[in-house]
Design a protein around this motif. Sequence first.
Motif, PDB file in Angstrom:
ATOM      1  N   GLN A 245       0.533  -0.854  -0.588  1.00  0.00           N
ATOM      2  CA  GLN A 245      -0.418   0.400   0.255  1.00  0.00           C
ATOM      3  C   GLN A 245       0.837   0.865   0.001  1.00  0.00           C
ATOM      4  OE1 GLN A 245       0.276  -1.916   2.581  1.00  0.00           O
ATOM      5  NE2 GLN A 245       0.692  -0.925   4.483  1.00  0.00           N
ATOM      6  N   VAL A 246       0.541   2.302  -0.267  1.00  0.00           N
ATOM      7  CA  VAL A 246       0.921   3.325  -0.289  1.00  0.00           C
ATOM      8  C   VAL A 246       1.684   4.257   0.894  1.00  0.00           C
ATOM      9  CG1 VAL A 246       0.770   6.118  -1.248  1.00  0.00           C
ATOM     10  CG2 VAL A 246       0.191   4.293  -2.876  1.00  0.00           C
TER      11      VAL A 246
ATOM     12  N   GLY B 127       5.132   1.625  -2.100  1.00  0.00           N
ATOM     13  CA  GLY B 127       3.513   1.575  -2.860  1.00  0.00           C
ATOM     14  C   GLY B 127       3.331   2.342  -4.267  1.00  0.00           C
ATOM     15  N   PHE B 128       4.205   2.809  -4.468  1.00  0.00           N
ATOM     16  CA  PHE B 128       4.096   3.653  -5.887  1.00  0.00           C
ATOM     17  C   PHE B 128       5.607   4.033  -6.137  1.00  0.00           C
ATOM     18  CE2 PHE B 128       4.342   7.918  -4.615  1.00  0.00           C
ATOM     19  CZ  PHE B 128       3.626   8.372  -3.255  1.00  0.00           C
ATOM     20  N   THR B 129       5.898   4.407  -7.208  1.00  0.00           N
ATOM     21  CA  THR B 129       7.125   6.304  -8.214  1.00  0.00           C
ATOM     22  C   THR B 129       6.566   7.154  -7.406  1.00  0.00           C
ATOM     23  OG1 THR B 129       6.714   3.921  -9.081  1.00  0.00           O
ATOM     24  CG2 THR B 129       8.704   5.444  -9.891  1.00  0.00           C
ATOM     25  N   VAL B 130       7.077   7.307  -7.915  1.00  0.00           N
ATOM     26  CA  VAL B 130       7.132   8.924  -7.073  1.00  0.00           C
ATOM     27  C   VAL B 130       6.959  10.422  -8.415  1.00  0.00           C
ATOM     28  CG1 VAL B 130       8.245   9.177  -4.345  1.00  0.00           C
ATOM     29  CG2 VAL B 130       9.357   9.752  -6.985  1.00  0.00           C
ATOM     30  N   GLY B 131       7.489   9.390  -9.134  1.00  0.00           N
ATOM     31  CA  GLY B 131       8.025  10.411 -10.584  1.00  0.00           C
ATOM     32  C   GLY B 131       5.837  10.517 -11.435  1.00  0.00           C
ATOM     33  N   ALA B 132       5.765   9.242 -10.029  1.00  0.00           N
ATOM     34  CA  ALA B 132       3.897   9.196 -11.426  1.00  0.00           C
ATOM     35  C   ALA B 132       3.147   9.638 -10.298  1.00  0.00           C
ATOM     36  CB  ALA B 132       3.881   7.253 -11.181  1.00  0.00           C
ATOM     37  N   PHE B 133       3.561  10.024  -9.348  1.00  0.00           N
ATOM     38  CA  PHE B 133       2.965  10.831  -8.450  1.00  0.00           C
ATOM     39  C   PHE B 133       2.620  12.437  -8.397  1.00  0.00           C
ATOM     40  CE2 PHE B 133      -0.323   7.774  -5.855  1.00  0.00           C
ATOM     41  CZ  PHE B 133       0.104   6.542  -6.633  1.00  0.00           C
ATOM     42  N   SER B 134       1.686  13.409  -8.469  1.00  0.00           N
ATOM     43  CA  SER B 134       2.427  14.400  -7.734  1.00  0.00           C
ATOM     44  C   SER B 134       2.474  14.776  -6.399  1.00  0.00           C
ATOM     45  CB  SER B 134       0.848  15.631  -8.172  1.00  0.00           C
ATOM     46  OG  SER B 134       0.335  15.532  -9.659  1.00  0.00           O
ATOM     47  N   MET B 135       3.286  15.204  -5.818  1.00  0.00           N
ATOM     48  CA  MET B 135       3.791  15.422  -4.876  1.00  0.00           C
ATOM     49  C   MET B 135       4.174  16.693  -3.779  1.00  0.00           C
ATOM     50  SD  MET B 135       4.310  11.837  -3.837  1.00  0.00           S
ATOM     51  CE  MET B 135       5.225  12.124  -2.747  1.00  0.00           C
TER      52      MET B 135
ATOM     53  N   ALA C 214       1.024  12.885  -1.106  1.00  0.00           N
ATOM     54  CA  ALA C 214       1.567  12.583  -2.361  1.00  0.00           C
ATOM     55  C   ALA C 214      -0.615  12.378  -3.420  1.00  0.00           C
ATOM     56  CB  ALA C 214       1.381  11.207  -2.665  1.00  0.00           C
ATOM     57  N   ALA C 215      -0.482  12.454  -4.441  1.00  0.00           N
ATOM     58  CA  ALA C 215      -2.140  12.441  -5.515  1.00  0.00           C
ATOM     59  C   ALA C 215      -1.509  11.926  -6.492  1.00  0.00           C
ATOM     60  CB  ALA C 215      -2.335  14.028  -5.573  1.00  0.00           C
ATOM     61  N   PRO C 216      -2.412  10.998  -7.000  1.00  0.00           N
ATOM     62  CA  PRO C 216      -2.187  10.035  -8.299  1.00  0.00           C
ATOM     63  C   PRO C 216      -3.162  10.740  -9.447  1.00  0.00           C
ATOM     64  CG  PRO C 216      -4.381   9.354  -6.990  1.00  0.00           C
ATOM     65  CD  PRO C 216      -3.514  10.750  -6.242  1.00  0.00           C
ATOM     66  N   ARG C 217      -2.975  12.439  -9.231  1.00  0.00           N
ATOM     67  CA  ARG C 217      -3.297  13.592 -10.549  1.00  0.00           C
ATOM     68  C   ARG C 217      -2.234  14.105 -10.763  1.00  0.00           C
ATOM     69  NH1 ARG C 217      -5.667  13.710  -6.386  1.00  0.00           N
ATOM     70  NH2 ARG C 217      -7.143  11.890  -6.725  1.00  0.00           N
ATOM     71  N   PRO C 218      -2.973  15.053 -11.872  1.00  0.00           N
ATOM     72  CA  PRO C 218      -1.891  16.124 -11.773  1.00  0.00           C
ATOM     73  C   PRO C 218      -2.769  17.336 -11.154  1.00  0.00           C
ATOM     74  CG  PRO C 218      -2.727  16.357 -13.654  1.00  0.00           C
ATOM     75  CD  PRO C 218      -3.481  13.878 -13.292  1.00  0.00           C
ATOM     76  N   LEU C 219      -1.785  18.207 -10.573  1.00  0.00           N
ATOM     77  CA  LEU C 219      -2.158  19.246  -9.065  1.00  0.00           C
ATOM     78  C   LEU C 219      -2.027  21.237 -10.351  1.00  0.00           C
ATOM     79  CD1 LEU C 219      -1.864  18.073  -6.139  1.00  0.00           C
ATOM     80  CD2 LEU C 219      -3.349  17.465  -7.639  1.00  0.00           C
ATOM     81  N   LEU C 220      -0.969  20.936 -10.369  1.00  0.00           N
ATOM     82  CA  LEU C 220      -0.409  21.757 -11.762  1.00  0.00           C
ATOM     83  C   LEU C 220      -0.651  23.367 -11.211  1.00  0.00           C
ATOM     84  CD1 LEU C 220      -1.960  22.076 -14.761  1.00  0.00           C
ATOM     85  CD2 LEU C 220       0.333  21.290 -14.229  1.00  0.00           C
ATOM     86  N   GLY C 221      -1.129  24.282 -10.602  1.00  0.00           N
ATOM     87  CA  GLY C 221      -1.338  25.808  -9.503  1.00  0.00           C
ATOM     88  C   GLY C 221      -2.655  25.103  -8.545  1.00  0.00           C
TER      89      GLY C 221
END
Length: 125
Positions: free
Chosen positions: A1-2, A26-34, A97-104
Amino acid sequence: QVQLVESGGGSVEAGGSLRLSCAASGFTVGAFSMGWFRQAAGKEREGVAVLDMNGYIGFADSVKGRFTISQDMAENTLYLEMNSLKTEDTAMYYCAAAPRPLLGWGLDRDKYDYWGQGTQVTVSS
């Protein structure tokens, strides 16, 4: 798990530096928004820095020019380099961490799904 585990906090005098780490599993940092957040005693949790999954980087105005966010893919770790620390930087610091782009929207705590337990930073005058 994450799972997110922060480290690197401590006590430092004003003007000093610290580097916080957030080890992810549980996940790769580059694949998530941190993101990095902080919460001072009696205050709400606030966004400090974001490293979006698409490479966007943003900072709160209060830390611009003093803090740097980065990640090490080999170590699967997120970092927050904090320089020229001020007493008002004293807080518990959390990574998220979030599994989606967050930008601003990366400094909005409601956009994140996963949180670490935090590491305390205390800056004395």
